[in-house]
Design a protein around this motif. Structure first.
Motif, short mmCIF file in Angstrom:
data_model
loop_
_atom_site.label_atom_id
_atom_site.label_comp_id
_atom_site.label_asym_id
_atom_site.label_seq_id
_atom_site.Cartn_x
_atom_site.Cartn_y
_atom_site.Cartn_z
N ASP A 162 -68.29 2.13 -62.27
CA ASP A 162 -69.42 1.86 -61.55
C ASP A 162 -70.69 2.98 -62.18
O ASP A 162 -71.68 2.62 -62.24
CB ASP A 162 -69.37 2.24 -60.20
CG ASP A 162 -68.70 1.12 -59.53
OD1 ASP A 162 -68.26 0.15 -59.97
OD2 ASP A 162 -68.12 1.41 -58.25
N VAL A 163 -70.28 4.00 -62.66
CA VAL A 163 -71.17 5.17 -62.89
C VAL A 163 -71.50 4.69 -64.40
O VAL A 163 -72.94 4.77 -64.85
CB VAL A 163 -70.46 6.57 -62.89
CG1 VAL A 163 -71.44 7.44 -63.92
CG2 VAL A 163 -70.41 7.03 -61.49
N GLU A 164 -70.66 4.23 -65.26
CA GLU A 164 -71.23 3.78 -66.69
C GLU A 164 -72.02 2.52 -66.37
O GLU A 164 -73.06 2.49 -67.22
CB GLU A 164 -70.01 3.48 -67.38
CG GLU A 164 -68.99 4.62 -67.66
CD GLU A 164 -67.76 4.22 -68.43
OE1 GLU A 164 -67.18 3.01 -68.29
OE2 GLU A 164 -67.05 4.98 -69.03
N ARG A 165 -71.81 1.80 -65.52
CA ARG A 165 -72.56 0.57 -65.34
C ARG A 165 -74.04 0.83 -65.10
O ARG A 165 -75.03 0.33 -65.57
CB ARG A 165 -71.97 -0.39 -64.25
CG ARG A 165 -72.81 -2.01 -64.30
CD ARG A 165 -71.90 -2.86 -63.45
NE ARG A 165 -71.58 -1.93 -62.07
CZ ARG A 165 -72.17 -1.97 -61.02
NH1 ARG A 165 -72.96 -3.18 -60.74
NH2 ARG A 165 -72.00 -1.37 -59.80
N LYS A 166 -74.05 1.88 -63.85
CA LYS A 166 -75.47 2.19 -63.59
C LYS A 166 -76.43 2.83 -64.74
O LYS A 166 -77.36 2.79 -65.01
CB LYS A 166 -75.29 3.27 -62.11
CG LYS A 166 -74.65 2.72 -61.04
CD LYS A 166 -76.02 2.18 -60.36
CE LYS A 166 -75.18 1.95 -58.99
NZ LYS A 166 -75.84 1.10 -57.90
N ILE A 167 -75.60 3.64 -65.37
CA ILE A 167 -76.22 4.20 -66.48
C ILE A 167 -76.71 3.31 -67.70
O ILE A 167 -77.73 3.07 -68.23
CB ILE A 167 -75.22 5.63 -67.37
CG1 ILE A 167 -74.90 6.37 -66.43
CG2 ILE A 167 -75.92 5.71 -68.57
CD1 ILE A 167 -73.88 7.37 -66.81
N GLU A 168 -75.69 2.16 -67.81
CA GLU A 168 -76.20 1.31 -68.72
C GLU A 168 -77.43 0.50 -68.37
O GLU A 168 -78.46 0.06 -68.98
CB GLU A 168 -75.22 0.28 -69.05
CG GLU A 168 -74.02 0.80 -70.00
CD GLU A 168 -72.87 -0.10 -70.03
OE1 GLU A 168 -72.90 -1.22 -69.70
OE2 GLU A 168 -71.95 0.39 -70.53
N GLU A 169 -77.63 0.16 -66.86
CA GLU A 169 -78.52 -0.49 -66.28
C GLU A 169 -79.95 0.37 -66.48
O GLU A 169 -81.00 -0.34 -66.65
CB GLU A 169 -78.31 -0.71 -64.76
CG GLU A 169 -77.38 -1.65 -64.66
CD GLU A 169 -76.94 -1.93 -63.36
OE1 GLU A 169 -77.32 -1.36 -62.26
OE2 GLU A 169 -76.09 -2.83 -62.79
#
Length: 107
Positions: free
Chosen positions: A78-85
């Motif tokens: 989830d954190v990785e996804r938020k950073i990518e967004e």
């Protein structure tokens, strides 16, 4: 004749007492062996039940570790996804957190 009869009775009582001693010894051995068998079977039963309880606790512990690992993996994802967004926002937030931690450590 009466002396002979008394002697015979004494011998008979003596034999009866010896027979009672032998019977009591046999009975004691039989009870002892039976109790040893009972203790052995009880020990085996306790060993089986404790092993089953240990296996159950180990299984539940493994399940808990798996759930914690899955939750950690999901949080990282989830954190990785938020950073990518929002990469720019993530960099700014990390910079501010670094500044805050630096200020706290200076004190």
């Amino acid at each position: 004749m009466e002396a002979k009869s008394g002697q015979d009775e004494y011998s008979q009582v003596k034999q009866d007492l010896q027979q009672l001693r032998d019977d009591l010894a046999k009975l004691t051995r039989a009870v002892t062996e039976e109790q040893k068998g009972n203790i052995s079977s009880l020990r085996d039963e306790i060993r089986r039940e404790s092993q089953a309880a240990f296996d159950q606790v180990r299984q539940k512990g493994n399940e808990a570790v798996d759930r914690a690992k899955n939750a950690g993996d999901k949080a990282i994802h989830d954190v990785e996804r938020k950073i990518e967004e929002r990469p720019l926002l993530s960099v700014i937030i990390m910079f501010l957190i670094g500044v805050l931690v630096g200020k706290l450590l200076d004190r």
